[in-house]
Each structure stands twice: as structure tokens, then as C-alpha cells.
Enzyme design. Structure first.
Site, PDB file in Angstrom:
ATOM      1  CE  LYS A  38      -1.938  -6.121   3.839  1.00  0.00           C
ATOM      2  NZ  LYS A  38      -0.933  -7.148   3.423  1.00  0.00           N
TER       3      LYS A  38
HETATM    4  C1  LIG Z   1      -1.355  -8.349   2.845  1.00  0.00           C
HETATM    5  C2  LIG Z   1      -0.386  -9.057   1.959  1.00  0.00           C
HETATM    6  C3  LIG Z   1      -0.787 -10.078   1.055  1.00  0.00           C
HETATM    7  C4  LIG Z   1      -2.212 -10.575   0.990  1.00  0.00           C
HETATM    8  O1  LIG Z   1      -3.096  -9.616   0.507  1.00  0.00           O
HETATM    9  P1  LIG Z   1      -4.692  -9.865   0.480  1.00  0.00           P
HETATM   10  O2  LIG Z   1      -5.292  -8.651   1.084  1.00  0.00           O
HETATM   11  O3  LIG Z   1      -4.904 -11.084   1.280  1.00  0.00           O
HETATM   12  O4  LIG Z   1      -5.053 -10.039  -0.931  1.00  0.00           O
HETATM   13  C5  LIG Z   1       0.160 -10.643   0.234  1.00  0.00           C
HETATM   14  N1  LIG Z   1       1.465 -10.271   0.298  1.00  0.00           N
HETATM   15  C6  LIG Z   1       1.897  -9.310   1.140  1.00  0.00           C
HETATM   16  C7  LIG Z   1       3.338  -8.967   1.169  1.00  0.00           C
HETATM   17  C8  LIG Z   1       0.992  -8.666   1.999  1.00  0.00           C
HETATM   18  O5  LIG Z   1       1.447  -7.723   2.846  1.00  0.00           O
END
Ligand SMILES: *Cc1c(COP(=O)(O)O)cnc(C)c1O
Length: 467
Positions: free
Chosen positions: A109
Site C-alpha cells: 500500500k
Molecule cells: C491490502 C493488502 C492486500 C489486498 O489488497 P487489495 O486492495 O485487496 O487488492 C494484500 N496484501 C496485503 C499485505 C495488504 O496490505
């Protein structure tokens, strides 16, 4: 570039207004009016930050110029802990790991949020506005949002987390940030209580307007746009711009994999997208049956995918139905009222030409972490392990093009699960090694709206006096 809503009932907006709005007023999600075309040849020689700026340029014009974007992206990726920013690590013949966990909070993120925080600041500074970001977190998103907004002049950020219900690493990643514009609140309650409080604050129009509340949630177009860059990066780095590539993506909200789809819409030769889910398998069930049906949420080893509503799927639906907002509205209304909708056979066939999906329960996730460690010495966090298992399934399909598994979190972020699977405790990177020695700052409040609103108002008043 102008942005239109997937539900067809909102005015088209420019890039800056789209970023500030997040959700469209008709309840839809914004998409660019047209898909720009990538010039892959021109991108091959760029470093990661410049490549991201080049990918973002057509989305942001004419509101933000190329030089400003380059400055924003260079600054956004400066704090990453690997010179390649998003390194590709060979795992076995034909299979690579795209490591997206070298950012300040060790999860993917950071790639989008580090850019988004700076975009917000840039856009707000021009108009002289200030905003208050309010959000709830069950762990990962809060720290990434805080790192993105810390020390931004035009932003105050308040993050609510459920007291005692996030891991110590996750809590400390939020509460040890010493910036004066960062405010943590531990709520005496659950994550659902935190979310309900945030929702109630946004519904309190007087409060929302007085403090210019805003959100950095995953439906913000700029987050998707910034994520497109690492798919382009991986493809050109592998020299696969001619023959094509397969990506395997662990996703719950469909955000990360939609960014991959968007890269394909811009001309990246993506042969197939393989979705990895945990036991919360709404997406896997959809790609098996054509029916999107929500269920109850189970806690798993990969908590960042513990959701049963994949918000960003609406963007793909809009495209699948050739940008027909009426079709999207009908399906989303059905989903909101009945908890399910389905796509007809012809459209389902089109989905299956692009996507495959695989779901792993906790036992299979643990087994994958253990096996990959045995076979290649690489430690995977549970989310990344689900991506690798999905990638292995794609390799077995064997169309000969490189397969890239997206690794979304650093193993040290989910050290318990990794230790249980391998017997090895993954270490935090050096820049975070003193996390447990840093001083924490956090208020604790009951799960009551008046108490939380009073606290936020008083804190903002104090900040105003200081500023
Ligand atoms: C937020 C997150 C995801 C999922 O991401 P999406 O927005 O659902 O595609 C997967 N892995 C980690 C470590 C995350 O923080």
C-alpha cells in the site's frame, strides 16, 4: 484527462477533483474517460520513480505537469529500503517474485499512498485548503496512511484502531510516528466499532464540513493509477514487452489486480491474471460460477484480505459491460439489497479469458510458506504465499511466458505465521529495528461518537493555535 463515474450519474471531473472526491456522488467509482496508451519503448530505460511519473502523466494532465509529477514520485520512493524500489527476485524457472514490501510500512500500500499523500498536499496547497483525514484500521492500512500523510502541511490525520486488537508491530508502526499532524486513537471496541464511528462522523454533516473530513480509502483513483506502474516496471524489466507476462495477485478488494487489468488496457501484454484469495473467497467463487455473493468474514492468517465485498470490482464490471452505467447500477443495486448478483454467460466467458482464481485456506497457506522456504530459502508472508501458490498454478498451465507473483507484505510484518510455518523468525529491516524502543503516542477513547468528535475537535483547535 477527465474522470467519469461507473454509475453514470455524476459530472465528469478533472484529476485533482477526482483525487479529492474519492467516491463519486452517485455512489460510483471514477475511471478515466479513455485509457492512455503506454509507450513501452520509452519506459524501458527509466528508474522506478521516473517510470511511475511517466505512467501517471497522462492521467494527471493538464492539472499537474510532468516535472511536478517527477518531483512527487522521486520524493515518494526516496524512503524505500531497496535501490530497485520494486525488485524482481527469481524463485524458480519461469517464476519471479515482485517484492512490493520495501516501503516505510513494509506492505504494497506504500506504493500508492506515498504518492497520494503528496498529491493531496500539492493540490490542497494550490487552493489554500486544509483537510482532516479520518480512517479506521484493523492493522495495515492505518500505518500506510499515517506514513503517507505525516508532515504534510495541508493534512491532519486521525486513525482509529481497536484497542488491543492489532499486533504490536502494527500498533507501533502507527503510534511511534512523531509527526505533530498524526493522531492515533485506540477505541475501546472492535474494528467494526471503529468503522462505524468513522462512518458516523462522515454522516454528521456539520462535523464533516467544519473539519473538512476526507478519506484515503482504496477506491481513490490515484491509488489504482500509481499501482499500474509496478506492473509496467516488472514487464519491461523482464524483457517481456513483446511476448507477454502472467501476474498472480493476492487480493481481496480487487484493487491491486484491477491496477494490473488497467495496465493491460493501456497496452501492457498481459496474458492472464491469477487472483489469490484466502478463505474469504468471494472472488474465487465469482470466477468459478459467475455469481458474486457475499458471506460472513472469517479471520485468517492474511488479515488484509479478510473482506467479503470487493469494492474495486465495480470498475471491472463497468469495463466488462462496455462502459454501460445502467448495467452496473442494476447489478450494484441487486448486490446492496440481496447480497448477490451474477453476470450472464457471454460476459462470464469474457471474464474467464482474462482471469483465473485460486483460494487457499490457512493450512494450505502455511504449507506454501514452509515449502517455498524449503525449496528456495525465501521467506514469504501469508499474503505473498497465496500469490505464489496462484502463480504456481499458472506455471502449471504452461503457456511459456514469465509468471510474476506479487509479494504484498514483508515476512517480518507477519512474523508469527512465518515462524509457525518455518521455525525461522524473519527480522525487521534495519531502519525499523528500533521500533520496539520508540516512544508511543496514542489517545484511548470509548466507542462513543460524541467523545471521539470532541477529542478530534479539541485536537484540531490545539493544532490551529500552534500553526
Ligand atoms: C491490502 C493488502 C492486500 C489486498 O489488497 P487489495 O486492495 O485487496 O487488492 C494484500 N496484501 C496485503 C499485505 C495488504 O496490505
Amino acid at each position: 484527462m477527465r474522470y467519469i463515474s461507473t454509475r453514470g450519474g455524476a459530472q465528469a471531473l478533472a484529476f485533482d477533483d477526482t483525487v479529492l472526491a474519492g467516491l463519486a456522488p452517485d455512489g460510483g467509482l471514477y475511471l478515466p474517460a479513455t485509457w492512455p496508451v503506454l509507450d513501452l519503448g520509452a519506459l524501458t530505460s527509466l528508474d522506478y520513480a521516473h517510470l511511475t511519473a511517466a505512467v501517471l502523466a497522462p492521467f494527471a494532465q493538464p492539472v499537474i505537469d510532468a516535472a511536478t509529477l517527477e518531483a512527487i514520485c522521486t520524493d515518494a520512493y526516496r524512503g524505500f529500503g531497496h535501490p530497485d524500489i520494486a525488485p524482481l527476485r527469481p524463485l524458480k524457472p519461469g517464476l519471479w517474485l515482485l517484492e512490493l514490501f520495501h516501503g516505510p510500512t513494509l506492505a504494497f500500500k506504500d506504493f500508492a499512498l506515498q504518492v497520494l499523500g503528496r498529491l493531496f498536499d500539492h493540490v490542497l496547497a494550490r487552493s489554500g485548503q486544509r483537510i482532516t483525514i479520518v480512517g479506521a484500521t484493523s492493522g495495515d492500512t492505518g500505518s500506510a496512511a499515517i506514513e503517507a500523510c505525516r508532515d504534510r502541511d495541508a493534512i491532519e490525520i486521525f486513525i482509529l484502531h481497536p484497542e488491543g486488537r492489532v499486533s504490536e508491530v502494527q500498533r507501533r508502526q502507527m503510534t511511534t510516528v512523531a509527526s505533530a499532524n498524526v493522531h492515533n486513537i485506540a477505541i475501546e471496541g472492535t474494528f467494526d466499532d471503529c468503522q462505524a464511528l468513522v462512518k458516523a462522523m462522515f454522516n454528521d454533516k456539520a462535523f464533516r464540513d467544519r473539519h473538512a473530513l476526507s478519506a484515503v480509502n482504496s477506491i481513490n483513483w490515484a491509488r489504482i493509477a500509481a499501482q499500474i506502474a509496478y506492473y509496467v516496471w516488472a514487464t519491461v524489466r523482464l524483457g517481456a514487452a513483446a511476448d507477454g507476462v502472467v501476474f498472480a495477485v493476492p487480493t481481496g478488494n480487487f484493487g491491486n489486480v484491477f491496477a494490473a487489468w488497467a495496465a493491460g488496457a493501456m497496452g501492457l501484454p498481459i496474458r492472464r491474471l491469477v487472483i489469490g484469495s484466502n478463505r474469504n473467497d468471494i472472488l474465487t467463487r465469482f470466477f468459478a460460477t459467475g455469481e458474486m455473493k457475499t458471506g460472513s468474514v472469517f479471520p485468517t492468517l492474511s488479515p488484509s484480505m479478510d473482506i467479503q465485498v470487493s469494492s474495486n470490482f465495480e470498475r471491472y464490471l463497468f469495463e466488462l459491460y462496455d462502459r454501460d452505467p445502467q448495467a452496473v447500477r442494476a447489478m450494484m443495486t441487486e448486490f446492496a439489497t440481496a447480497g448477490c448478483f451474477h453476470v450472464d454467460a457471454a460476459h462470464f466467458e469474457r471474464c474467464r479469458q482474462t482471469f483465473a482464481a485460486l483460494s487457499l485456506d490457512d493450512a494450505a497457506t502455511t504449507e506454501t510458506i514452509a515449502r517455498v522456504y524449503r525449496e528456495s530459502g525465501v521467506l514469504l508472508d501469508p499474503h505473498s504465499a497465496i500469490g505464489v501458490a496462484a502463480a504456481e498454478a499458472a506455471c502449471a498451465d504452461g503457456n511459456g511466458v514469465p509468471v510474476v507473483a506479487v509479494a504484498t507484505a514483508h515476512p517480518a510484518k507477519f512474523a508469527e505465521a512465518v515462524r509457525a510455518a518455518t521455525g525461522v523468525t524473519p527480522e525487521l529491516p534495519a531502519r525499523l529495528a528500533d521500533l520496539f524502543a520508540r516512544e508511543e503516542r496514542c489517545a484511548t477513547l470509548p466507542a462513543e461518537l460524541p467523545a471521539v468528535e470532541r477529542h478530534i475537535a479539541a485536537t484540531l483547535a490545539g493544532r490551529g493555535a500552534a500553526a
